[in-house]
Design a protein around this motif. Structure first.
Motif, PDB file in Angstrom:
ATOM      1  N   LEU A 155       5.842  19.661 -20.455  1.00 64.74           N
ATOM      2  CA  LEU A 155       4.438  19.830 -19.991  1.00 64.74           C
ATOM      3  C   LEU A 155       3.927  18.755 -19.395  1.00 64.74           C
ATOM      4  CD1 LEU A 155       3.521  17.121 -22.098  1.00 64.74           C
ATOM      5  CD2 LEU A 155       4.082  18.655 -23.959  1.00 64.74           C
ATOM      6  N   TYR A 156       4.794  17.908 -18.842  1.00 60.51           N
ATOM      7  CA  TYR A 156       4.421  16.481 -18.337  1.00 60.51           C
ATOM      8  C   TYR A 156       3.720  16.587 -16.851  1.00 60.51           C
ATOM      9  CZ  TYR A 156       7.519  15.247 -22.111  1.00 60.51           C
ATOM     10  OH  TYR A 156       7.984  15.134 -23.355  1.00 60.51           O
ATOM     11  N   TRP A 157       4.420  17.512 -15.954  1.00 59.65           N
ATOM     12  CA  TRP A 157       3.678  17.652 -14.783  1.00 59.65           C
ATOM     13  C   TRP A 157       2.403  18.339 -14.821  1.00 59.65           C
ATOM     14  CZ3 TRP A 157       5.248  16.502  -9.576  1.00 59.65           C
ATOM     15  CH2 TRP A 157       4.534  17.130  -8.602  1.00 59.65           C
ATOM     16  N   ASN A 158       2.143  19.357 -15.583  1.00 57.42           N
ATOM     17  CA  ASN A 158       1.030  19.867 -15.694  1.00 57.42           C
ATOM     18  C   ASN A 158      -0.204  19.362 -16.419  1.00 57.42           C
ATOM     19  OD1 ASN A 158       1.946  22.354 -14.562  1.00 57.42           O
ATOM     20  ND2 ASN A 158       2.859  23.141 -16.541  1.00 57.42           N
ATOM     21  N   ARG A 159       0.233  18.201 -17.189  1.00 54.32           N
ATOM     22  CA  ARG A 159      -1.025  17.770 -17.742  1.00 54.32           C
ATOM     23  C   ARG A 159      -1.542  16.592 -16.998  1.00 54.32           C
ATOM     24  NH1 ARG A 159       2.411  13.723 -22.206  1.00 54.32           N
ATOM     25  NH2 ARG A 159       2.882  11.834 -20.625  1.00 54.32           N
ATOM     26  N   SER A 160      -0.877  16.016 -16.092  1.00 51.56           N
ATOM     27  CA  SER A 160      -1.298  15.023 -14.946  1.00 51.56           C
ATOM     28  C   SER A 160      -1.402  15.891 -13.515  1.00 51.56           C
ATOM     29  CB  SER A 160      -0.486  13.740 -14.989  1.00 51.56           C
ATOM     30  OG  SER A 160       0.687  14.298 -14.113  1.00 51.56           O
ATOM     31  N   ASN A 161      -1.140  17.041 -13.346  1.00 54.54           N
ATOM     32  CA  ASN A 161      -1.030  17.447 -12.079  1.00 54.54           C
ATOM     33  C   ASN A 161      -0.241  16.651 -11.201  1.00 54.54           C
ATOM     34  OD1 ASN A 161      -2.731  19.866 -12.515  1.00 54.54           O
ATOM     35  ND2 ASN A 161      -4.446  18.594 -12.272  1.00 54.54           N
ATOM     36  N   GLY A 162       0.747  16.061 -11.855  1.00 48.50           N
ATOM     37  CA  GLY A 162       1.875  15.362 -10.864  1.00 48.50           C
ATOM     38  C   GLY A 162       1.316  13.861 -10.770  1.00 48.50           C
ATOM     39  N   ALA A 163       0.364  13.283 -11.261  1.00 55.16           N
ATOM     40  CA  ALA A 163      -0.222  12.262 -10.718  1.00 55.16           C
ATOM     41  C   ALA A 163       0.650  11.186 -11.428  1.00 55.16           C
ATOM     42  CB  ALA A 163      -1.693  12.055 -11.444  1.00 55.16           C
ATOM     43  N   ASP A 164       1.235  11.152 -12.401  1.00 56.18           N
ATOM     44  CA  ASP A 164       2.013  10.228 -12.740  1.00 56.18           C
ATOM     45  C   ASP A 164       3.993  10.527 -12.515  1.00 56.18           C
ATOM     46  OD1 ASP A 164       2.490  12.411 -14.569  1.00 56.18           O
ATOM     47  OD2 ASP A 164       2.044  11.349 -16.464  1.00 56.18           O
ATOM     48  N   HIS A 165       3.978  11.159 -11.437  1.00 51.09           N
ATOM     49  CA  HIS A 165       5.326  11.724 -11.118  1.00 51.09           C
ATOM     50  C   HIS A 165       5.307  11.160  -9.662  1.00 51.09           C
ATOM     51  CE1 HIS A 165       5.196  14.392 -14.360  1.00 51.09           C
ATOM     52  NE2 HIS A 165       6.430  14.918 -14.122  1.00 51.09           N
ATOM     53  N   LEU A 166       6.805  10.850  -9.486  1.00 53.19           N
ATOM     54  CA  LEU A 166       7.034  10.042  -8.073  1.00 53.19           C
ATOM     55  C   LEU A 166       8.206  10.744  -7.347  1.00 53.19           C
ATOM     56  CD1 LEU A 166       9.545   7.506  -8.498  1.00 53.19           C
ATOM     57  CD2 LEU A 166       7.822   7.277 -10.565  1.00 53.19           C
ATOM     58  N   LEU A 167       8.183  10.519  -6.315  1.00 56.31           N
ATOM     59  CA  LEU A 167       9.457  10.811  -5.322  1.00 56.31           C
ATOM     60  C   LEU A 167       9.693   9.917  -4.418  1.00 56.31           C
ATOM     61  CD1 LEU A 167      10.363  14.354  -3.939  1.00 56.31           C
ATOM     62  CD2 LEU A 167      10.578  12.353  -2.320  1.00 56.31           C
ATOM     63  N   VAL A 168      10.932   9.325  -4.491  1.00 59.64           N
ATOM     64  CA  VAL A 168      11.460   8.373  -3.512  1.00 59.64           C
ATOM     65  C   VAL A 168      12.390   8.670  -2.268  1.00 59.64           C
ATOM     66  CG1 VAL A 168      12.612   5.973  -3.434  1.00 59.64           C
ATOM     67  CG2 VAL A 168      11.167   6.774  -5.787  1.00 59.64           C
ATOM     68  N   SER A 169      11.865   8.274  -1.115  1.00 60.38           N
ATOM     69  CA  SER A 169      12.639   8.665   0.063  1.00 60.38           C
ATOM     70  C   SER A 169      12.428   8.065   1.297  1.00 60.38           C
ATOM     71  CB  SER A 169      12.326   9.951   0.720  1.00 60.38           C
ATOM     72  OG  SER A 169      13.102  10.619   1.649  1.00 60.38           O
ATOM     73  N   ASN A 204      -1.218  14.970  -5.837  1.00 58.67           N
ATOM     74  CA  ASN A 204      -1.317  13.627  -6.478  1.00 58.67           C
ATOM     75  C   ASN A 204      -0.132  12.969  -6.691  1.00 58.67           C
ATOM     76  OD1 ASN A 204      -4.227  14.250  -7.135  1.00 58.67           O
ATOM     77  ND2 ASN A 204      -3.389  15.975  -8.505  1.00 58.67           N
ATOM     78  N   LEU A 205       0.960  13.575  -6.104  1.00 55.36           N
ATOM     79  CA  LEU A 205       2.138  12.990  -6.159  1.00 55.36           C
ATOM     80  C   LEU A 205       2.335  11.508  -5.668  1.00 55.36           C
ATOM     81  CD1 LEU A 205       5.515  13.346  -7.050  1.00 55.36           C
ATOM     82  CD2 LEU A 205       5.547  13.942  -4.705  1.00 55.36           C
ATOM     83  N   ILE A 206       2.924  10.469  -6.422  1.00 58.10           N
ATOM     84  CA  ILE A 206       3.107   9.318  -5.870  1.00 58.10           C
ATOM     85  C   ILE A 206       4.465   9.362  -4.876  1.00 58.10           C
ATOM     86  CG2 ILE A 206       3.743   6.659  -6.327  1.00 58.10           C
ATOM     87  CD1 ILE A 206       2.604   7.331  -9.357  1.00 58.10           C
ATOM     88  N   ARG A 207       4.039   9.107  -3.724  1.00 55.27           N
ATOM     89  CA  ARG A 207       5.194   9.246  -2.639  1.00 55.27           C
ATOM     90  C   ARG A 207       5.691   7.718  -2.391  1.00 55.27           C
ATOM     91  NH1 ARG A 207       2.981  12.218   2.170  1.00 55.27           N
ATOM     92  NH2 ARG A 207       1.379  10.397   2.184  1.00 55.27           N
ATOM     93  N   VAL A 208       6.946   7.477  -2.490  1.00 56.21           N
ATOM     94  CA  VAL A 208       7.496   6.232  -2.421  1.00 56.21           C
ATOM     95  C   VAL A 208       8.240   6.261  -1.052  1.00 56.21           C
ATOM     96  CG1 VAL A 208       8.906   4.013  -3.244  1.00 56.21           C
ATOM     97  CG2 VAL A 208       7.571   5.808  -5.082  1.00 56.21           C
ATOM     98  N   LEU A 209       7.634   5.738   0.064  1.00 56.96           N
ATOM     99  CA  LEU A 209       8.228   6.190   1.277  1.00 56.96           C
ATOM    100  C   LEU A 209       8.427   5.012   2.312  1.00 56.96           C
ATOM    101  CD1 LEU A 209       5.539   8.899   2.159  1.00 56.96           C
ATOM    102  CD2 LEU A 209       7.893   9.264   1.247  1.00 56.96           C
ATOM    103  N   CYS A 210       9.489   4.940   3.085  1.00 54.90           N
ATOM    104  CA  CYS A 210       9.487   4.077   4.146  1.00 54.90           C
ATOM    105  C   CYS A 210       8.624   4.158   5.333  1.00 54.90           C
ATOM    106  CB  CYS A 210      11.239   4.013   4.717  1.00 54.90           C
ATOM    107  SG  CYS A 210      12.101   3.475   3.736  1.00 54.90           S
ATOM    108  N   ASN A 211       8.532   5.517   5.538  1.00 49.42           N
ATOM    109  CA  ASN A 211       7.714   5.895   6.510  1.00 49.42           C
ATOM    110  C   ASN A 211       6.164   6.151   6.235  1.00 49.42           C
ATOM    111  OD1 ASN A 211       6.790   6.831   9.086  1.00 49.42           O
ATOM    112  ND2 ASN A 211       7.472   9.106   8.830  1.00 49.42           N
TER     113      ASN A 211
END
Length: 431
Positions: free
Chosen positions: A191-205, A225-232
């Motif tokens: 349920l976690y992605w849907n309850r925040s629409n991805g706002a408390d999720h992160l992807l690191v690249s 809404n995703l938290i993107r952790v990016l070098c670029n």
């Protein structure tokens, strides 16, 4: 793309997802029990904890004091004007150490998932993923219901490496297919992605293509809404400093970790400015055209002669030029700081790492690309007194750009995680 290429890639993706679904059946069964717990009660607790952290940070700002955690050994307290607000940073870091939990989804198998590069200019991606997934990490949630944030353990760098070999197209379709399929899978199971629409999720690249996952038509809505952790971290290419995180690029070789070099006395540094690197991108082409081999004080090389040592030159330079290449980030920023060399950032749209906390104007210089021809005049215009202050502050921030294993408070891993923590503090989920 030729059909004989598409078929193997497609089969690879299908086999990959079928395999990891079977491989993770035990994990799914275990998590099914977790899902039976009251999600509302857990979310209330999570939001209460975050609210308490916000109150503690505001209190530290108001009282202008440094509080400590009794169980933590405090060998460092941030002080001085290199920090935008040292009280807020210290308290926020302590709250993160005490509270922050990240759940990493267990689905998937290497090399595309749970494993990133550990060497090369993209290496910070793999090191961060490895550290946060370590079950001994204080930040690793034991179950998703105790997590404040959720990591999608996808490696864009390895997707490019394995799905685009041989490289016959620059289409992002393969990356988008894997990323969206993975997201849909975890959204359907939990349920976690849907309850925040991805706002408390992160992807690191750290890969140059990573920002594309939320710019392509197929990913724009799902990842908005995703938290993107990016070098670029290019603000002209939809990097959003409010929700995204800028991560420093580090060029690690042979698993040798980043660490400051013994610093040459600032009064004995004989080179005004130094840069060596390929003419990658317009900014570097301009730098090479105007300065390569043309000045004895501003040393610019495209290819460093074999009789010269890169680290020695940085260590003997007052200022190290850090121009953007094809993308805005460059490992020279961290290399300069580790060498005790004042970074000179030459870029138009680079959101510098840890800007929420660090005041880069206190330990670096920024020169817009249009003023590349004025580099010598600008640097000569910096008084010796100001240079000594800049140099001293570079030494002060070095600990924030050091990679340790295991990670240590206030090092680069904790700084990246703290940037994520700040974004999570800004999110309030309804419950």
């Amino acid at each position: 793309m030729n059909s004989w290429i598409v078929l193997p890639v497609t089969l690879f993706i299908i086999i990959f997802f079928v395999y990891y679904q079977r491989r993770n059946e035990d994990v799914v069964h275990l998590l099914s029990d977790v899902k039976l717990l009251s999600p509302t009660n857990n979310l209330v607790r999570i939001e209460r904890e975050l609210g308490e952290a916000r109150v503690a940070i505001r209190r530290a700002i108001k009282r202008r004091n440094f509080t400590t955690i009794a169980s933590e050994a405090q060998d460092f307290i941030p002080r001085g004007n290199v920090y935008r607000n040292a009280y807020a940073f210290h308290q926020s870091h302590m709250e993160m150490m005490k509270r922050f939990k990240v759940w990493t989804y267990k689905e998937g198998e290497p090399p595309l998932v749970h494993y990133g590069p550990m060497v090369s200019i993209y290496s910070i991606e793999g090191h961060f993923m490895s550290e946060i997934e370590d079950i001994s990490s204080r930040f690793a949630a034991s179950n998703p219901n105790e997590a404040h944030a959720f990591m999608l353990p996808l490696s864009v760098t390895h997707m490019v490496k394995y799905l685009y070999n041989p490289l016959t197209t620059y289409s992002r379709d393969q990356i988008m297919r894997v990323t969206i399929d993975y997201t849909n899978l975890i959204a359907q199971k939990y349920l976690y992605w849907n309850r925040s629409n991805g706002a408390d999720h992160l992807l690191v690249s750290c890969h140059d293509w990573a920002p594309e996952i939320s710019k392509e038509d197929s990913g724009r809505e799902i990842y908005k809404n995703l938290i993107r952790v990016l070098c670029n971290a290019n603000t002209s290419e939809e990097f959003d400093p409010v929700k995204d995180v800028s991560m420093p690029e580090m060029n690690l070789q042979s698993f040798k970790l980043s660490a400051p070099k013994p610093s040459q006395n600032p009064n004995n540094r004989s080179i005004l400015a130094f840069f060596a690197g390929g003419a990658h991108g317009m900014i570097r082409e301009m730098l090479q055209d105007q300065w390569k081999g043309k000045d004895e004080e501003v040393l610019v090389y495209e290819y460093l002669p074999k009789n010269l040592n890169y680290q020695d030159l940085m260590g003997n330079s007052k200022f190290c030029l850090c121009p953007s290449g094809y993308e805005v980030a460059s490992p020279r920023l961290v290399e300069a700081i580790n060498a005790g060399c004042v970074p000179v950032i030459i870029s138009d749209s680079y959101q510098l790492p840890f800007s929420d906390v660090l005041d880069w104007s206190k330990f670096s210089l920024q020169i817009p690309p249009k003023r590349i021809g004025e580099i010598k005049r600008i640097l000569k215009g910096v008084s010796h007194e100001k240079y000594l202050k800049l140099h001293g502050r570079v030494l002060k921030v070095q600990r924030h750009f050091v990679l340790n294993h295991p990670a240590k408070p206030f090092d680069v891993f904790h700084m990246i995680l703290h940037s994520i923590w700040l974004r999570r503090l800004n999110i309030r989920l309804p419950h």
